[in-house]
Design a protein around this motif. Structure first.
Motif, PDB file in Angstrom:
ATOM      1  N   THR A 151     -15.579   6.466 -31.409  1.00 17.09           N
ATOM      2  CA  THR A 151     -16.680   6.744 -30.490  1.00 17.09           C
ATOM      3  C   THR A 151     -16.263   7.486 -29.226  1.00 17.09           C
ATOM      4  OG1 THR A 151     -16.445   4.451 -29.829  1.00 17.09           O
ATOM      5  CG2 THR A 151     -18.369   5.000 -31.169  1.00 17.09           C
ATOM      6  N   ASP A 152     -15.015   7.273 -28.750  1.00 18.52           N
ATOM      7  CA  ASP A 152     -14.637   8.017 -27.544  1.00 18.52           C
ATOM      8  C   ASP A 152     -13.882   9.312 -27.865  1.00 18.52           C
ATOM      9  OD1 ASP A 152     -12.397   6.774 -28.389  1.00 18.52           O
ATOM     10  OD2 ASP A 152     -11.959   5.722 -26.506  1.00 18.52           O
ATOM     11  N   ALA A 153     -14.069   9.808 -29.100  1.00 21.92           N
ATOM     12  CA  ALA A 153     -13.366  11.028 -29.496  1.00 21.92           C
ATOM     13  C   ALA A 153     -13.749  12.209 -28.614  1.00 21.92           C
ATOM     14  CB  ALA A 153     -13.663  11.355 -30.958  1.00 21.92           C
ATOM     15  N   CYS A 154     -15.005  12.219 -28.170  1.00 16.50           N
ATOM     16  CA  CYS A 154     -15.427  13.333 -27.318  1.00 16.50           C
ATOM     17  C   CYS A 154     -14.691  13.276 -25.984  1.00 16.50           C
ATOM     18  CB  CYS A 154     -16.938  13.288 -27.097  1.00 16.50           C
ATOM     19  SG  CYS A 154     -17.506  14.452 -25.842  1.00 16.50           S
ATOM     20  N   GLU A 155     -14.646  12.092 -25.412  1.00 19.74           N
ATOM     21  CA  GLU A 155     -13.965  11.951 -24.120  1.00 19.74           C
ATOM     22  C   GLU A 155     -12.488  12.335 -24.243  1.00 19.74           C
ATOM     23  OE1 GLU A 155     -13.229   8.686 -20.665  1.00 19.74           O
ATOM     24  OE2 GLU A 155     -14.615   8.114 -22.253  1.00 19.74           O
ATOM     25  N   ASP A 156     -11.856  11.904 -25.332  1.00 19.11           N
ATOM     26  CA  ASP A 156     -10.466  12.286 -25.580  1.00 19.11           C
ATOM     27  C   ASP A 156     -10.299  13.792 -25.631  1.00 19.11           C
ATOM     28  OD1 ASP A 156      -9.493   9.778 -25.719  1.00 19.11           O
ATOM     29  OD2 ASP A 156      -9.216   9.737 -27.907  1.00 19.11           O
ATOM     30  N   ALA A 157     -11.215  14.427 -26.371  1.00 17.33           N
ATOM     31  CA  ALA A 157     -11.117  15.875 -26.543  1.00 17.33           C
ATOM     32  C   ALA A 157     -11.287  16.577 -25.194  1.00 17.33           C
ATOM     33  CB  ALA A 157     -12.166  16.373 -27.533  1.00 17.33           C
ATOM     34  N   LEU A 158     -12.215  16.081 -24.394  1.00 16.97           N
ATOM     35  CA  LEU A 158     -12.431  16.691 -23.077  1.00 16.97           C
ATOM     36  C   LEU A 158     -11.177  16.531 -22.214  1.00 16.97           C
ATOM     37  CD1 LEU A 158     -16.076  15.427 -22.346  1.00 16.97           C
ATOM     38  CD2 LEU A 158     -15.422  17.764 -22.914  1.00 16.97           C
ATOM     39  N   ASN A 159     -10.602  15.346 -22.249  1.00 15.49           N
ATOM     40  CA  ASN A 159      -9.373  15.123 -21.471  1.00 15.49           C
ATOM     41  C   ASN A 159      -8.243  16.040 -21.927  1.00 15.49           C
ATOM     42  OD1 ASN A 159     -10.686  13.146 -20.083  1.00 15.49           O
ATOM     43  ND2 ASN A 159      -9.291  11.490 -20.603  1.00 15.49           N
ATOM     44  N   GLU A 160      -8.126  16.137 -23.227  1.00 16.43           N
ATOM     45  CA  GLU A 160      -7.058  16.967 -23.801  1.00 16.43           C
ATOM     46  C   GLU A 160      -7.222  18.431 -23.354  1.00 16.43           C
ATOM     47  OE1 GLU A 160      -3.788  17.552 -26.491  1.00 16.43           O
ATOM     48  OE2 GLU A 160      -4.626  15.764 -25.542  1.00 16.43           O
TER      49      GLU A 160
END
Ligand code: NAG
Ligand code: NAG
Ligand code: NAG
Ligand code: NAG
Ligand code: NAG
Ligand code: NAG
Length: 410
Positions: A151-160
């Motif tokens: 579920t937090d894959a989007c947040e991870d991607a944004l951070n990356e």
């Protein structure tokens, strides 16, 4: 057919130009009046060796007719437009190396494209950097969710992506420009580096309840929405990439010019989620990017509803297929498409998916080009480039005499 489409594009350009209350529209950029002019105008005749390199934005993914298979180059991309009669004009003495390739990072542009360039070039156009920081991964994790791991894959991607923009991008852009500069004509050669445009309007909250997640079976809480906050973050990223490009261009000296079209797209209300627009609205007049189900004038809409040819491995399109395929492996009963209306190509869902350099494209063709510029967007860039070329010409003709100028002055 090409020419009627072409004229239509110029009409779009005129509309864009008049709705843009800006100087470039009023300059001596030839619009449709110069369309069949066989002679290049004097201020463009110095462009004899011309090269276009970069990523899918330079390849023009989806805009017009595909003219190349492995790199997905299209005939309404800004490099194709520039090299045509309506823009630089016919000049038998001009060469155009068109090497841009969909999916290329700046490093791939450096290794595979820059190394293949001729020497002594008058003009190089470049678009690169977006793939370095993973903009397509954000499109997957935060918008379409072709495949979502958690579920937090989007947040991870944004951070990356933020971390890559901050830490890696500048070095990579400078490395590319260092290799490109020696390829230029020492007197007047120029590199025109095009940026990217923010995808979303952020004037109101009307898109907050909109999701473009492709799997209807995905739980509602796992779906990503185009909230105002999210749209702003994604816009900030595009602007941060543009800023890094601008800095690298500045550092590289006066042989390199930044071509920033972002504000024109915004002023033309060419983005997703414009004020008052209920998304999805893929065929909205003035929309500069492809949305799923966008059909341009001149497109074959029947073909766009069917799965088309295989796509090159490693490309933007193959990422979409592989993400989708991964979801289907985990959830064979899931239906694709917001309204579950899409029948995935049954033959291609099976084993035969990866053969050599190709991946079977199992989705309707209109998914191939989402988040890329439509022909009107490429026209805007081509017009902006023409005005930059004219500016350059006025500087070089004062300081340098180039043989043959006078004879081609019309
Ligand atoms: C092309 O180059 C030749 C030889 O330099 C020159 O005579 C001719 O005028 C040029 N033609 C155009 C259209 O620039
Ligand atoms: C992303 O970065 C923010 C701020 O740096 C941090 O608070 C958050 O925990 C990070 N999220 C993930 C999923 O790593
Ligand atoms: C791009 O940046 C990354 C991270 O700093 C680095 O590993 C890579 O070698 C760079 N590529 C180029 C061409 O500079
Ligand atoms: C979102 O809200 C608008 C009105 O504010 C409505 O017209 C639209 O249908 C809603 N969209 C969805 C997907 O619920
Ligand atoms: C449009 O595409 C369909 C399906 O691929 C094809 O049968 C038809 O001939 C195409 N029409 C034109 C005008 O190219
Ligand atoms: C889809 O997944 C299956 C099973 O992992 C694999 O055999 C096939 O090659 C994949 N196809 C694509 C296009 O990735």
């Amino acid at each position: 057919m090409f020419f009627s489409q072409f004229r239509l594009c110029h009409v779009v350009a005129l509309v864009l130009a008049t709705s843009c209350n800006v100087t470039w529209a009023k300059e001596q950029v030839p619009l449709n009046t110069k369309h069949n002019s066989p002679q290049p105008l004097r201020q463009y005749s110095w462009v004899r060796s011309f090269a276009s390199i970069g990523d899918s934005y330079a390849a023009g993914l989806g805009a017009g007719n595909r003219i190349d298979w492995s790199c997905s180059r299209y005939d309404h991309s800004y490099p194709s437009l520039l090299n045509s009669n309506g823009f630089l004009g016919e000049n038998p003495n001009r060469t155009h190396q068109y090497l841009a390739c969909s999916g290329a990072t700046s490093e791939e542009v450096l290794v595979k494209q820059a190394s293949a360039l001729d020497d002594d070039l008058d003009v190089i156009t470049v678009s690169a950097g977006g793939n370095d920081v993973g903009l397509s991964i954000i499109m997957n994790q935060c918008i379409y969710q072709f495949f979502m791991s958690k579920t937090d894959a989007c947040e991870d991607a944004l951070n990356e992506t933020w971390s890559k923009i901050e830490n890696d991008l500048s070095g990579n852009l400078t490395a590319l420009l260092d290799v490109l500069k020696p390829k230029l004509n020492k007197g007047h050669g120029k590199i025109y580096y095009t940026g990217y445009a923010r995808f979303f309007a952020t004037d109101d909250e009307i898109c907050d309840n909109v999701t473009w997640a492709v799997w209807s079976y995905e739980s509602q809480s796992a779906k990503q929405f185009l909230t105002l906050e999210r749209r702003k973050i994604m816009n900030d990223m595009v602007q941060a990439v543009n800023k890094k490009i601008e800095e690298a261009v500045h550092k590289a000296g006066d042989q390199v010019i930044f071509v920033d079209y972002d504000s024109f797209v915004a002023e033309n209300k060419g983005r997703f989620c414009e004020a008052g627009v209920i998304e999805p609205d893929p065929n909205r007049n003035g929309l500069c990017f492809y949305e799923w189900k966008t059909v341009d004038t001149g497109d074959n809409s029947t073909a766009l509803h069917h799965a088309g040819d295989d796509v090159p491995k490693g490309s933007f399109e193959s990422d979409i297929v592989e993400w989708t395929n991964k979801t289907l492996q985990e959830h064979p009963d899931w239906k694709f498409g917001p309204d579950e209306e899409v029948e995935l190509d049954a033959d291609k869902k099976g084993g035969r998916q990866v053969i050599g350099d190709t991946v079977s494209w199992l989705l309707p063709d209109f998914w191939k080009r989402v988040f890329h510029l439509r022909p009107a967007g490429h026209l805007l860039i081509a017009h902006l480039l023409m005005s930059k070329l004219a500016e350059t010409a006025s500087k070089i003709s004062a300081s340098e005499t180039v043989e043959g100028y006078a004879s081609r002055d019309d």
